[in-house]
Design an enzyme around this catalytic site. Structure first.
Site, PDB file in Angstrom:
ATOM      1  N   ASP A  30       2.864  13.172   5.001  1.00 53.98           N
ATOM      2  CA  ASP A  30       2.620  11.739   5.183  1.00 53.98           C
ATOM      3  C   ASP A  30       1.222  11.406   4.704  1.00 53.98           C
ATOM      4  O   ASP A  30       0.321  12.264   4.731  1.00 53.98           O
ATOM      5  CB  ASP A  30       2.774  11.349   6.662  1.00 53.98           C
ATOM      6  CG  ASP A  30       3.123   9.888   6.842  1.00 53.98           C
ATOM      7  OD1 ASP A  30       4.254   9.594   7.258  1.00 53.98           O
ATOM      8  OD2 ASP A  30       2.255   9.022   6.553  1.00 53.98           O
TER       9      ASP A  30
ATOM     10  N   TYR B  98      13.978  -3.918  -3.455  1.00 57.03           N
ATOM     11  CA  TYR B  98      14.255  -2.919  -2.417  1.00 57.03           C
ATOM     12  C   TYR B  98      15.728  -2.521  -2.439  1.00 57.03           C
ATOM     13  O   TYR B  98      16.071  -1.335  -2.351  1.00 57.03           O
ATOM     14  CB  TYR B  98      13.878  -3.485  -1.048  1.00 57.03           C
ATOM     15  CG  TYR B  98      14.100  -2.529   0.111  1.00 57.03           C
ATOM     16  CD1 TYR B  98      13.269  -1.419   0.272  1.00 57.03           C
ATOM     17  CD2 TYR B  98      15.123  -2.733   1.030  1.00 57.03           C
ATOM     18  CE1 TYR B  98      13.466  -0.536   1.332  1.00 57.03           C
ATOM     19  CE2 TYR B  98      15.323  -1.859   2.090  1.00 57.03           C
ATOM     20  CZ  TYR B  98      14.493  -0.765   2.234  1.00 57.03           C
ATOM     21  OH  TYR B  98      14.690   0.112   3.277  1.00 57.03           O
TER      22      TYR B  98
ATOM     23  N   ALA C  72       5.153  11.063   9.755  1.00 58.14           N
ATOM     24  CA  ALA C  72       4.122  10.939  10.787  1.00 58.14           C
ATOM     25  C   ALA C  72       4.426   9.838  11.794  1.00 58.14           C
ATOM     26  O   ALA C  72       3.919   9.860  12.918  1.00 58.14           O
ATOM     27  CB  ALA C  72       2.760  10.682  10.140  1.00 58.14           C
TER      28      ALA C  72
ATOM     29  N   CYS D 148      -0.091  13.719   2.253  1.00 54.28           N
ATOM     30  CA  CYS D 148       0.621  13.612   0.981  1.00 54.28           C
ATOM     31  C   CYS D 148       0.978  12.170   0.674  1.00 54.28           C
ATOM     32  O   CYS D 148       1.661  11.513   1.453  1.00 54.28           O
ATOM     33  CB  CYS D 148       1.901  14.461   1.044  1.00 54.28           C
ATOM     34  SG  CYS D 148       2.980  14.305  -0.396  1.00 54.28           S
ATOM     35  N   ASP D 149       0.519  11.697  -0.470  1.00 51.30           N
ATOM     36  CA  ASP D 149       1.035  10.483  -1.073  1.00 51.30           C
ATOM     37  C   ASP D 149       2.158  10.937  -1.992  1.00 51.30           C
ATOM     38  O   ASP D 149       1.917  11.637  -2.984  1.00 51.30           O
ATOM     39  CB  ASP D 149      -0.064   9.771  -1.862  1.00 51.30           C
ATOM     40  CG  ASP D 149       0.420   8.488  -2.539  1.00 51.30           C
ATOM     41  OD1 ASP D 149       1.642   8.344  -2.776  1.00 51.30           O
ATOM     42  OD2 ASP D 149      -0.429   7.630  -2.848  1.00 51.30           O
TER      43      ASP D 149
ATOM     44  N   LYS E 245      17.343   1.338  -3.098  1.00 56.30           N
ATOM     45  CA  LYS E 245      18.224   2.039  -2.168  1.00 56.30           C
ATOM     46  C   LYS E 245      19.616   2.252  -2.762  1.00 56.30           C
ATOM     47  O   LYS E 245      20.300   3.231  -2.428  1.00 56.30           O
ATOM     48  CB  LYS E 245      18.303   1.278  -0.848  1.00 56.30           C
ATOM     49  CG  LYS E 245      16.985   1.285  -0.068  1.00 56.30           C
ATOM     50  CD  LYS E 245      16.504   2.707   0.187  1.00 56.30           C
ATOM     51  CE  LYS E 245      15.244   2.755   1.033  1.00 56.30           C
ATOM     52  NZ  LYS E 245      14.802   4.155   1.313  1.00 56.30           N
TER      53      LYS E 245
END
Length: 266
Positions: free
Chosen positions: A37, A152, A14, A64-65, A156
């Site tokens: 989103d 984080y 979004a 959507c979560d 990734k």
């Protein structure tokens, strides 16, 4: 691989890079694009904007979560749009804060793997699918070691390893499902604006300084890089898209790195 007449599903689409990719795909003639989103306002605005420009059924927004609603959202997309040719797992969270890091792992790793495996199951030619493409969004932090955002960075790195392994030729040759990994550099989106949560206050101060001094890229540059990877990438390939440079395939570098890492394993 051409965008034209293909059906796409994009999570976290979004705003930011996801919205940029959605606009670019619509402009290039995608048949349909499912935008998933949690941001209802932005998602509905994007749907209205692009449907008024390209046709009433071009964009389908589904709230959507990705940590709770992914299965039902994917099912709704296939019910309304038919076969999905390309899934882009773009939803991401960058916040190592003590009260948020578990959500970060759920969004960046668990939901991405869940979405990939669901798409893989319906796409694979050896199980009555038609083949397709999965694009998973990693980051430059999967390619370096930094003390500032350890959680984080771990998420990734997991995306890079999962996607590379799923996309290996041994899997692709059986299924005709192509899996690409995108390592974006710092991009001018809401992800880097404001205060970024870290595991302690000292690191929070360091991340703000680092973000101000590290070269960033525009959303348009990131989007063009992803399109390049989609059009020319082979399954299991990794692409570096950073600092407004053209997309660069770095599969060879990743393979060399693992050649070194596995020394002494066998």
């Amino acid at each position: 691989m051409n965008v034209e007449n293909k059906v796409f599903l994009i999570t976290g689409a979004a705003t930011g890079i996801g919205a940029g990719v959605t606009r670019a795909l619509a402009k290039r003639g995608a048949k349909h694009i499912a935008v998933l989103d949690i941001n209802t306002v932005a998602g509905e605005e994007l749907q209205e904007e692009l449907n008024s420009k390209y046709g009433a059924d071009k964009i389908l927004f589904i709230k959507c979560d990705v940590t709770t609603d992914l299965d039902s959202a994917f099912d709704e997309a296939t019910k309304q749009l038919g076969y999905i040719d390309v899934v882009i797992n773009n939803a991401g969270l960058m916040n190592d804060g003590p009260n948020i890091y578990e959500k970060e792992i759920a969004v960046n790793v668990t939901a991405l793997i869940t979405g990939s495996l669901k798409a893989y199951k319906w796409m694979r030619k050896d199980k009555d699918g038609k083949g397709g493409t999965i694009i998973n969004i990693s980051s430059i932090v999967a390619l370096i070691q930094s003390h500032i955002l350890p959680v984080y960075s771990a998420t990734k790195s997991a995306v890079l390893q999962f996607s590379n392994c799923l996309g290996k030729e041994e899997n692709y040759s059986r299924t005709d499902v192509r899996v690409l990994t995108i390592c974006f550099g710092i991009t001018d989106t809401n992800l880097i604006r404001g205060r970024v949560g870290c595991i302690d206050e000292e690191l929070e101060e360091k991340i703000m300084v680092a973000l101000q001094h590290f070269p960033s890229q525009s959303v348009d540059s990131a989007v063009q890089g992803l399109i390049t990877a989609f059009e020319s990438g082979t399954s299991g390939s990794t692409w570096l898209i950073t600092t407004n440079r053209p997309a660069e395939e770095i599969t060879g570098n990743v393979e060399k790195a693992f050649d070194i890492l596995r020394q002494g394993v066998f």
